[in-house]
Motif scaffolding. Structure first.
Motif, PDB file in Angstrom:
ATOM      1  N   CYS A 134     -29.106  65.823 118.337  1.00 36.72           N
ATOM      2  CA  CYS A 134     -28.688  64.841 117.325  1.00 36.72           C
ATOM      3  C   CYS A 134     -27.960  63.645 117.940  1.00 36.72           C
ATOM      4  CB  CYS A 134     -27.828  65.512 116.274  1.00 36.72           C
ATOM      5  SG  CYS A 134     -28.804  66.551 115.188  1.00 36.72           S
ATOM      6  N   HIS A 135     -26.981  63.925 118.827  1.00 37.45           N
ATOM      7  CA  HIS A 135     -26.216  62.826 119.420  1.00 37.45           C
ATOM      8  C   HIS A 135     -26.011  63.046 120.915  1.00 37.45           C
ATOM      9  CE1 HIS A 135     -24.963  63.290 115.140  1.00 37.45           C
ATOM     10  NE2 HIS A 135     -25.373  62.039 115.133  1.00 37.45           N
ATOM     11  N   CYS A 178     -23.891  73.099 116.397  1.00 41.97           N
ATOM     12  CA  CYS A 178     -23.104  72.112 117.143  1.00 41.97           C
ATOM     13  C   CYS A 178     -21.763  71.868 116.440  1.00 41.97           C
ATOM     14  CB  CYS A 178     -23.893  70.806 117.239  1.00 41.97           C
ATOM     15  SG  CYS A 178     -23.050  69.532 118.187  1.00 41.97           S
ATOM     16  N   PRO A 218     -20.384  63.800 121.974  1.00 42.67           N
ATOM     17  CA  PRO A 218     -19.383  63.848 120.902  1.00 42.67           C
ATOM     18  C   PRO A 218     -18.854  65.224 120.480  1.00 42.67           C
ATOM     19  CG  PRO A 218     -21.558  63.319 120.007  1.00 42.67           C
ATOM     20  CD  PRO A 218     -21.695  63.362 121.492  1.00 42.67           C
ATOM     21  N   PRO A 219     -19.453  66.359 120.858  1.00 43.00           N
ATOM     22  CA  PRO A 219     -18.907  67.627 120.342  1.00 43.00           C
ATOM     23  C   PRO A 219     -17.421  67.794 120.684  1.00 43.00           C
ATOM     24  CG  PRO A 219     -21.062  68.026 121.268  1.00 43.00           C
ATOM     25  CD  PRO A 219     -20.687  66.609 121.636  1.00 43.00           C
ATOM     26  N   GLY A 230     -25.211  65.703 122.644  1.00 36.63           N
ATOM     27  CA  GLY A 230     -24.058  66.512 123.049  1.00 36.63           C
ATOM     28  C   GLY A 230     -24.501  67.560 124.059  1.00 36.63           C
ATOM     29  N   CYS A 239     -27.585  69.289 122.380  1.00 35.37           N
ATOM     30  CA  CYS A 239     -27.738  68.962 120.961  1.00 35.37           C
ATOM     31  C   CYS A 239     -28.494  67.643 120.872  1.00 35.37           C
ATOM     32  CB  CYS A 239     -26.384  68.846 120.272  1.00 35.37           C
ATOM     33  SG  CYS A 239     -26.569  68.428 118.535  1.00 35.37           S
ATOM     34  N   HIS A 255     -20.103  69.245 116.512  1.00 37.72           N
ATOM     35  CA  HIS A 255     -19.944  67.853 116.077  1.00 37.72           C
ATOM     36  C   HIS A 255     -20.323  67.733 114.601  1.00 37.72           C
ATOM     37  CE1 HIS A 255     -21.340  63.426 116.173  1.00 37.72           C
ATOM     38  NE2 HIS A 255     -20.044  63.463 115.979  1.00 37.72           N
ATOM     39  N   LEU A 256     -21.608  67.716 114.304  1.00 40.16           N
ATOM     40  CA  LEU A 256     -22.045  67.589 112.911  1.00 40.16           C
ATOM     41  C   LEU A 256     -23.026  68.678 112.511  1.00 40.16           C
ATOM     42  CD1 LEU A 256     -22.401  63.706 112.590  1.00 40.16           C
ATOM     43  CD2 LEU A 256     -20.546  65.141 111.768  1.00 40.16           C
ATOM     44  N   SER A 257     -22.920  69.815 113.179  1.00 34.04           N
ATOM     45  CA  SER A 257     -23.638  71.035 112.774  1.00 34.04           C
ATOM     46  C   SER A 257     -25.147  71.029 112.965  1.00 34.04           C
ATOM     47  CB  SER A 257     -23.312  71.380 111.316  1.00 34.04           C
ATOM     48  OG  SER A 257     -21.943  71.579 111.167  1.00 34.04           O
ATOM     49  N   CYS A 258     -25.658  70.211 113.860  1.00 33.85           N
ATOM     50  CA  CYS A 258     -27.079  70.329 114.193  1.00 33.85           C
ATOM     51  C   CYS A 258     -27.276  71.624 114.987  1.00 33.85           C
ATOM     52  CB  CYS A 258     -27.532  69.153 115.042  1.00 33.85           C
ATOM     53  SG  CYS A 258     -27.622  67.607 114.133  1.00 33.85           S
TER      54      CYS A 258
HETATM   55  S1  FES Z   1     -24.378  67.023 115.890  1.00 33.47           S
HETATM   56 FE1  FES Z   1     -24.463  67.712 117.918  1.00 33.47          FE
HETATM   57  S2  FES Z   1     -23.855  66.021 119.062  1.00 33.47           S
HETATM   58 FE2  FES Z   1     -23.708  65.326 117.035  1.00 33.47          FE
END
Ligand code: FES
Length: 160
Positions: free
Chosen positions: A121-122, A101, A136-137, A124, A119, A103-106
């Protein structure tokens, strides 16, 4: 018979043996303390100063086999040091993209119910071309070329 001073308990080895034993005990305690300190400090240092991530440099990998994915499904595969995502769309086409991802690499996954890349995590969301469409991505996922050769599905980084 050994000589003892009043109040001092003589160990079984006598006064001459007590000093090396004490040194040995101090050495053992000191070593134990150092080992304990190292056990706490090392992971913190590894976290603060991570090793350089070496991408193994593979430009092409076999991401799967023909028939492995049913239409409207996806799988995560390993592409060098990072995960990739291979998707077989509802109409049978293959798509491949980075599964990291932006955003924060999930690690993202294909959602069969949404027909999109998600994603967890958030929350996305990306479309089947890897374009970020909600959440958020900030950027699209890196897309890869897909080639079917015989029974194998090859995924390749795009040039440039
Ligand atoms: S890490 Fe994917 S949306 Fe935040």
């Amino acid at each position: 018979m050994g000589t003892t001073t009043p109040g001092m308990i003589e160990p079984s080895g006598g006064p001459s043996a007590s000093l090396p034993r004490r040194r040995f005990a101090e050495l053992l305690l000191g070593t134990g303390f150092l080992a304990t300190a190292a056990a706490f400090i090392y992971p913190v240092l590894r976290y603060l100063i991570p090793p350089k991530a070496a991408d193994l440099g593979a430009d092409s990998v076999v991401a799967g086999r023909v028939g492995e994915l049913k239409p409207n499904s996806g799988k995560v595969f390993r592409f060098g040091e990072r995960p990739g995502l291979l998707i077989r769309t509802s109409d049978g086409q293959y798509r491949a993209m980075s599964a990291t991802c932006t955003h924060l690499s999930c690690t993202v996954q294909y959602r069969e119910d949404l027909h999109e890349v998600w994603c967890a995590c958030h929350n996305g969301l990306y479309d089947l071309n890897g374009r970020n469409i909600s959440g958020p991505p900030p950027r699209p996922l890196q897309s890869f070329e897909v080639q079917v050769r015989g029974d194998e599905i090859f995924v390749r980084r795009r040039e440039g």
